[in-house]
Design a protein around this motif. Structure first.
Motif, PDB file in Angstrom:
ATOM      1  N   GLN A   1      43.242  53.896  55.510  1.00 20.36           N
ATOM      2  CA  GLN A   1      44.065  52.700  54.495  1.00 20.36           C
ATOM      3  C   GLN A   1      42.875  51.425  55.588  1.00 20.36           C
ATOM      4  OE1 GLN A   1      45.680  51.913  52.119  1.00 20.36           O
ATOM      5  NE2 GLN A   1      46.915  54.321  52.081  1.00 20.36           N
ATOM      6  N   PRO A   2      42.685  50.822  54.240  1.00 15.91           N
ATOM      7  CA  PRO A   2      41.443  49.288  54.334  1.00 15.91           C
ATOM      8  C   PRO A   2      42.244  47.959  55.527  1.00 15.91           C
ATOM      9  CG  PRO A   2      41.757  48.631  52.161  1.00 15.91           C
ATOM     10  CD  PRO A   2      42.314  50.445  52.565  1.00 15.91           C
ATOM     11  N   ASP A   3      42.517  47.674  56.179  1.00 22.09           N
ATOM     12  CA  ASP A   3      43.098  46.668  56.674  1.00 22.09           C
ATOM     13  C   ASP A   3      42.993  45.125  55.780  1.00 22.09           C
ATOM     14  OD1 ASP A   3      43.002  46.994  59.774  1.00 22.09           O
ATOM     15  OD2 ASP A   3      40.422  46.892  59.145  1.00 22.09           O
ATOM     16  N   ARG A   4      42.116  44.504  54.751  1.00 26.29           N
ATOM     17  CA  ARG A   4      42.339  43.613  54.093  1.00 26.29           C
ATOM     18  C   ARG A   4      41.871  44.690  52.329  1.00 26.29           C
ATOM     19  NH1 ARG A   4      40.616  40.689  57.387  1.00 26.29           N
ATOM     20  NH2 ARG A   4      38.172  40.285  56.602  1.00 26.29           N
ATOM     21  N   GLU A   5      43.018  44.471  51.496  1.00 30.19           N
ATOM     22  CA  GLU A   5      42.465  44.772  50.286  1.00 30.19           C
ATOM     23  C   GLU A   5      42.708  43.685  49.033  1.00 30.19           C
ATOM     24  OE1 GLU A   5      44.066  48.773  47.531  1.00 30.19           O
ATOM     25  OE2 GLU A   5      44.267  49.025  49.150  1.00 30.19           O
ATOM     26  N   HIS A   6      41.646  43.492  48.190  1.00 29.45           N
ATOM     27  CA  HIS A   6      41.839  43.042  47.055  1.00 29.45           C
ATOM     28  C   HIS A   6      42.092  43.005  45.766  1.00 29.45           C
ATOM     29  CE1 HIS A   6      44.074  39.080  45.606  1.00 29.45           C
ATOM     30  NE2 HIS A   6      43.300  39.072  44.889  1.00 29.45           N
ATOM     31  N   ARG A   7      42.808  43.391  44.789  1.00 27.81           N
ATOM     32  CA  ARG A   7      42.085  43.828  43.793  1.00 27.81           C
ATOM     33  C   ARG A   7      42.381  42.260  42.509  1.00 27.81           C
ATOM     34  NH1 ARG A   7      43.313  49.598  41.113  1.00 27.81           N
ATOM     35  NH2 ARG A   7      42.287  49.699  38.964  1.00 27.81           N
ATOM     36  N   HIS A   8      40.523  42.012  41.867  1.00 27.71           N
ATOM     37  CA  HIS A   8      40.776  40.904  41.480  1.00 27.71           C
ATOM     38  C   HIS A   8      40.876  40.966  40.094  1.00 27.71           C
ATOM     39  CE1 HIS A   8      39.101  39.013  45.207  1.00 27.71           C
ATOM     40  NE2 HIS A   8      38.610  40.474  45.298  1.00 27.71           N
ATOM     41  N   PRO A   9      41.706  40.521  39.099  1.00 31.25           N
ATOM     42  CA  PRO A   9      41.396  41.279  37.452  1.00 31.25           C
ATOM     43  C   PRO A   9      40.596  40.667  37.156  1.00 31.25           C
ATOM     44  CG  PRO A   9      43.948  40.424  38.752  1.00 31.25           C
ATOM     45  CD  PRO A   9      42.820  39.543  39.400  1.00 31.25           C
ATOM     46  N   GLY A  10      40.292  41.771  36.204  1.00 26.22           N
ATOM     47  CA  GLY A  10      39.254  41.507  35.297  1.00 26.22           C
ATOM     48  C   GLY A  10      39.194  40.477  33.845  1.00 26.22           C
ATOM     49  N   GLY A  11      40.323  40.329  33.365  1.00 25.88           N
ATOM     50  CA  GLY A  11      40.689  40.657  32.145  1.00 25.88           C
ATOM     51  C   GLY A  11      40.476  41.182  31.389  1.00 25.88           C
ATOM     52  N   ALA A  12      39.532  40.558  30.261  1.00 23.14           N
ATOM     53  CA  ALA A  12      38.522  41.539  29.269  1.00 23.14           C
ATOM     54  C   ALA A  12      37.521  42.924  29.810  1.00 23.14           C
ATOM     55  CB  ALA A  12      37.804  40.738  28.647  1.00 23.14           C
TER      56      ALA A  12
ATOM     57  N   THR B   1      37.570  44.157  39.455  1.00 21.26           N
ATOM     58  CA  THR B   1      36.886  44.021  41.372  1.00 21.26           C
ATOM     59  C   THR B   1      37.914  44.056  42.442  1.00 21.26           C
ATOM     60  OG1 THR B   1      35.089  42.417  40.006  1.00 21.26           O
ATOM     61  CG2 THR B   1      34.953  42.841  42.744  1.00 21.26           C
ATOM     62  N   LEU B   2      37.240  45.172  42.907  1.00 20.01           N
ATOM     63  CA  LEU B   2      38.625  45.689  44.655  1.00 20.01           C
ATOM     64  C   LEU B   2      37.308  45.290  45.442  1.00 20.01           C
ATOM     65  CD1 LEU B   2      41.167  47.858  45.258  1.00 20.01           C
ATOM     66  CD2 LEU B   2      39.008  49.341  45.591  1.00 20.01           C
ATOM     67  N   THR B   3      38.058  45.263  46.103  1.00 23.48           N
ATOM     68  CA  THR B   3      37.456  44.440  47.853  1.00 23.48           C
ATOM     69  C   THR B   3      37.827  44.985  48.789  1.00 23.48           C
ATOM     70  OG1 THR B   3      38.388  42.454  48.110  1.00 23.48           O
ATOM     71  CG2 THR B   3      36.223  42.208  47.422  1.00 23.48           C
ATOM     72  N   LEU B   4      37.714  46.092  49.785  1.00 20.59           N
ATOM     73  CA  LEU B   4      38.237  46.576  50.453  1.00 20.59           C
ATOM     74  C   LEU B   4      37.415  46.263  52.458  1.00 20.59           C
ATOM     75  CD1 LEU B   4      38.573  50.234  49.393  1.00 20.59           C
ATOM     76  CD2 LEU B   4      39.688  48.851  49.375  1.00 20.59           C
TER      77      LEU B   4
END
Length: 395
Positions: free
Chosen positions: A59-70, A74-77
């Motif tokens: 499991q990553p220490d930090r994770e964020h899924r940025h909505p792309g809309g259309a 974008t996922l950052t791990l």
């Protein structure tokens, strides 16, 4: 007496031991088709990519899924390291291939020298690079050496201009010491130069009239657009790296109507900011013969030109040191006509190296393939770079 073969560097040897597992992960990602325009498929493909990362790295220490809309998300791990350095590993999971392409894909024959090839939509551009990047961190960790913090950035809209992911890419790059982009190599060479890209939309408005009863009352948007297209082609300067391609033309409403409307989409590639400025000025200066026609140009420079900036030169030098340490000899670099997300990072004056992914050929073509026998060496190269970047570059 026969000379003994040179010993294989430890990271390369380990990568060879697990090569079948790396290739299995590559093929898993390829089986999840991820057309840039299929949002459900992109979501499922990103889930599979995340599962691969978590399976191999935890499991990553930090994770964020940025909505792309259309666009695809974008996922950052982020995986916290054991040393002060911070490296961004960037790659896109979207492909140019429509959903359903995989079903009719034929595997390529071996090369003339008998080397195995693996094909599939997106395998070269760039799902092999994604899997290699994940395994590179795994191998660097397992080696016992200090490793930097690594932030993976996986975006689903690179093939259509990184329309939603660009701000995320720039933010991640600014927080990292260096950015490594896992795009495919140029026949084994890393990419230190890329052209800037623009997609210009030209809209021409004429005057409609009956083509038989009163053609003199009309002002053809199609005729004017034809004049514009021919003039625009003359702005190209291949000797300076500037190409102009009119890829789409639409217009008119009927064969018996003088066209009142026409449009063109133009792909432009430039190698420098000076050429970008020249193209802007010369296209704006194009005049058509009929003064009743209006021409409007929407300038959209999607990616700035990428050159080997002062911040990136030491990174290239370090990559070459790692390659020599691993017995690869000289690591070549090159400039290419295509653009990538590395262009954004280079434009910020930040250290970036592109083309650290697959060795193969055929990007965006039905013959797209990778050489699986290169997967261990490419994975080891990135792993070795990560170990050397445990301390900030130049620190």
């Amino acid at each position: 007496m026969t000379a003994s073969p040179a010993p294989v560097a430890p990271l390369t040897a380990r990568a060879q031991d697990v090569a079948s597992e790396i290739v299995a992960d590559i093929l898993t990602l390829v089986r999840h088709e991820t057309s840039s325009y299929d949002l459900p498929a992109l979501a499922a493909g990103l889930d599979a990519l995340r599962e691969t990362a978590v399976h191999r790295l935890g499991q990553p220490d930090r994770e964020h899924r940025h909505p792309g809309g259309a666009c695809g998300d974008t996922l950052t791990l982020t995986y916290t390291g054991t040393a002060p350095g911070h490296v961004a590993l960037v790659g896109h999971y979207d492909t140019v291939w429509p959903t359903g392409t995989l079903a009719g894909w034929e595997q390529p024959e071996a090369s003339g020298d008998g080397r195995e090839k693996l094909g599939g939509p997106g395998i070269f551009d760039m799902k092999t690079g994604l899997a290699q990047g994940i395994w590179a961190l795994k191998l660097a960790r397992e080696s016992g050496a200090p490793v930097p913090t690594v932030t993976f950035l996986f975006n689903g809209d690179e093939e259509i201009g990184s329309l939603s992911s660009r701000p995320v890419i720039e933010e991640v790059a600014q927080k990292a010491d260096v950015t490594l982009v896992l795009e495919p190599t140029a026949h084994g060479a890393v990419k230190t130069g890329r052209k800037g890209t623009g997609i210009f939309e030209v809209t021409v408005t004429g005057v409609e009239a009956h083509a038989g009863l009163a053609p003199q009352d009309g002002a053809s948007a199609i005729t004017a657009l034809s004049e514009f297209v021919v003039a625009a082609a003359r702005v190209a300067a291949p000797d300076r790296g500037t190409t102009i391609n009119v890829g789409l033309v639409k217009g008119g409403s009927g064969t018996n109507v003088v066209a009142g409307h026409a449009t063109a989409s133009i792909d432009i590639r430039v190698g420098s900011q000076a050429e970008q400025d020249r193209v802007d000025a010369e296209l704006d200066a194009i005049a058509v013969s009929d003064p009743r026609v209006r021409v409007a140009i929407e300038h959209d420079w999607n990616r700035p030109p990428m050159t080997l900036n002062a911040a990136s030169a030491p990174l290239l030098g370090l990559a070459r040191e790692v390659a020599r340490e691993q017995g690869r000899g000289d690591l070549p670099d090159t400039s290419v006509g295509g653009a990538s997300d590395a262009n954004f990072v280079a434009a910020l004056g930040l250290p970036v190296l592109c083309g650290l992914g697959a060795v193969g050929d055929g990007a965006h073509a039905q013959g797209e393939f990778v050489y699986p026998d290169t997967v261990p060496a490419q994975t080891a190269l990135v792993a070795g770079l990560l170990r050397r970047l445990a301390e900030p570059l130049g620190g």
